[in-house]
Write a protein that holds these residues in place. Structure first.
Motif, PDB file in Angstrom:
ATOM      1  N   TYR A  57       0.831  -1.208   0.000  1.00  0.00           N
ATOM      2  CA  TYR A  57       0.000   0.000   0.000  1.00  0.00           C
ATOM      3  C   TYR A  57       0.866   1.260   0.000  1.00  0.00           C
ATOM      4  O   TYR A  57       0.555   2.234  -0.676  1.00  0.00           O
ATOM      5  N   LEU A  58       1.956   1.235   0.747  1.00  0.00           N
ATOM      6  CA  LEU A  58       2.854   2.385   0.833  1.00  0.00           C
ATOM      7  C   LEU A  58       3.807   2.468  -0.359  1.00  0.00           C
ATOM      8  O   LEU A  58       4.577   3.425  -0.470  1.00  0.00           O
ATOM      9  N   GLU A  64      12.853  -1.137   2.699  1.00  0.00           N
ATOM     10  CA  GLU A  64      12.688   0.316   2.768  1.00  0.00           C
ATOM     11  C   GLU A  64      11.893   0.720   4.004  1.00  0.00           C
ATOM     12  O   GLU A  64      12.135   1.771   4.586  1.00  0.00           O
ATOM     13  N   PHE A  65      10.947  -0.117   4.412  1.00  0.00           N
ATOM     14  CA  PHE A  65      10.179   0.182   5.623  1.00  0.00           C
ATOM     15  C   PHE A  65      11.118   0.293   6.823  1.00  0.00           C
ATOM     16  O   PHE A  65      10.991   1.205   7.635  1.00  0.00           O
ATOM     17  N   PHE A  66      12.055  -0.641   6.931  1.00  0.00           N
ATOM     18  CA  PHE A  66      12.936  -0.672   8.098  1.00  0.00           C
ATOM     19  C   PHE A  66      14.165   0.215   7.972  1.00  0.00           C
ATOM     20  O   PHE A  66      14.903   0.382   8.929  1.00  0.00           O
ATOM     21  N   LYS A  75       9.572   8.194  -2.469  1.00  0.00           N
ATOM     22  CA  LYS A  75      10.065   9.251  -3.359  1.00  0.00           C
ATOM     23  C   LYS A  75      11.455   8.898  -3.901  1.00  0.00           C
ATOM     24  O   LYS A  75      11.758   9.178  -5.062  1.00  0.00           O
ATOM     25  N   VAL A  76      12.287   8.275  -3.069  1.00  0.00           N
ATOM     26  CA  VAL A  76      13.612   7.853  -3.518  1.00  0.00           C
ATOM     27  C   VAL A  76      13.468   6.804  -4.619  1.00  0.00           C
ATOM     28  O   VAL A  76      14.172   6.848  -5.630  1.00  0.00           O
ATOM     29  N   ARG A  77      12.527   5.877  -4.435  1.00  0.00           N
ATOM     30  CA  ARG A  77      12.292   4.850  -5.451  1.00  0.00           C
ATOM     31  C   ARG A  77      11.813   5.499  -6.756  1.00  0.00           C
ATOM     32  O   ARG A  77      12.282   5.151  -7.835  1.00  0.00           O
ATOM     33  N   GLU A  81      13.743   5.265 -10.345  1.00  0.00           N
ATOM     34  CA  GLU A  81      13.095   4.738 -11.540  1.00  0.00           C
ATOM     35  C   GLU A  81      13.172   5.737 -12.695  1.00  0.00           C
ATOM     36  O   GLU A  81      13.442   5.363 -13.831  1.00  0.00           O
ATOM     37  N   LYS A  82      12.938   6.996 -12.386  1.00  0.00           N
ATOM     38  CA  LYS A  82      13.002   8.022 -13.426  1.00  0.00           C
ATOM     39  C   LYS A  82      14.437   8.222 -13.906  1.00  0.00           C
ATOM     40  O   LYS A  82      14.689   8.380 -15.099  1.00  0.00           O
ATOM     41  N   ALA A  83      15.382   8.201 -12.973  1.00  0.00           N
ATOM     42  CA  ALA A  83      16.782   8.399 -13.331  1.00  0.00           C
ATOM     43  C   ALA A  83      17.299   7.268 -14.208  1.00  0.00           C
ATOM     44  O   ALA A  83      18.129   7.496 -15.099  1.00  0.00           O
ATOM     45  N   SER A  84      16.796   6.055 -14.012  1.00  0.00           N
ATOM     46  CA  SER A  84      17.283   4.922 -14.797  1.00  0.00           C
ATOM     47  C   SER A  84      16.948   5.063 -16.287  1.00  0.00           C
ATOM     48  O   SER A  84      17.574   4.419 -17.118  1.00  0.00           O
TER      49      SER A  84
END
Length: 106
Positions: A57-58, A64-66, A75-77, A81-84
């Motif tokens: 859901y998040l 990444e949760f921990f 946002k980092v993900r 993804e965009k940078a790749s």
């Protein structure tokens, strides 16, 4: 700080970043309206399956949760993804920008 408290605080942080109420999140993952609230107040912990639904859901991985040092893992993900999809030269510019931003934090 005990792991239950750290779990609760992290869930609150990530849920608030997503901009949803505990009730809305609970219902969206197919649970009763107080499910997330009970986890956040320390009254309960999710099952492993429940935890995976929370992460889904998040839009984050369990890792990444921990990772408490990542304030906004979703946002980092998105950024990664965009940078790749960028050409090498633009990736280098993006990396230089990130380095400059980190230097300014010191």
């Amino acid at each position: 700080m005990q792991y239950e408290e750290r779990f609760s605080k992290r869930l609150i942080q990530l849920r608030m970043q997503k901009g949803v109420s505990a009730r809305e999140m609970s219902l969206s993952i197919g649970q009763n309206a107080s499910y997330i609230n009970n986890i956040e107040t320390g009254k309960a912990l999710p099952s492993m399956n429940g935890f995976f639904y929370i992460c889904e859901y998040l839009n984050i991985s369990p890792q990444e949760f921990f990772n408490e040092t990542a304030e906004a893992p979703q946002k980092v993900r998105e950024l990664a993804e965009k940078a790749s999809a960028l050409p090498q030269q633009q990736i280098e510019h993006l990396a230089a920008l990130a380095n400059d931003l980190l230097e300014n934090l010191k």
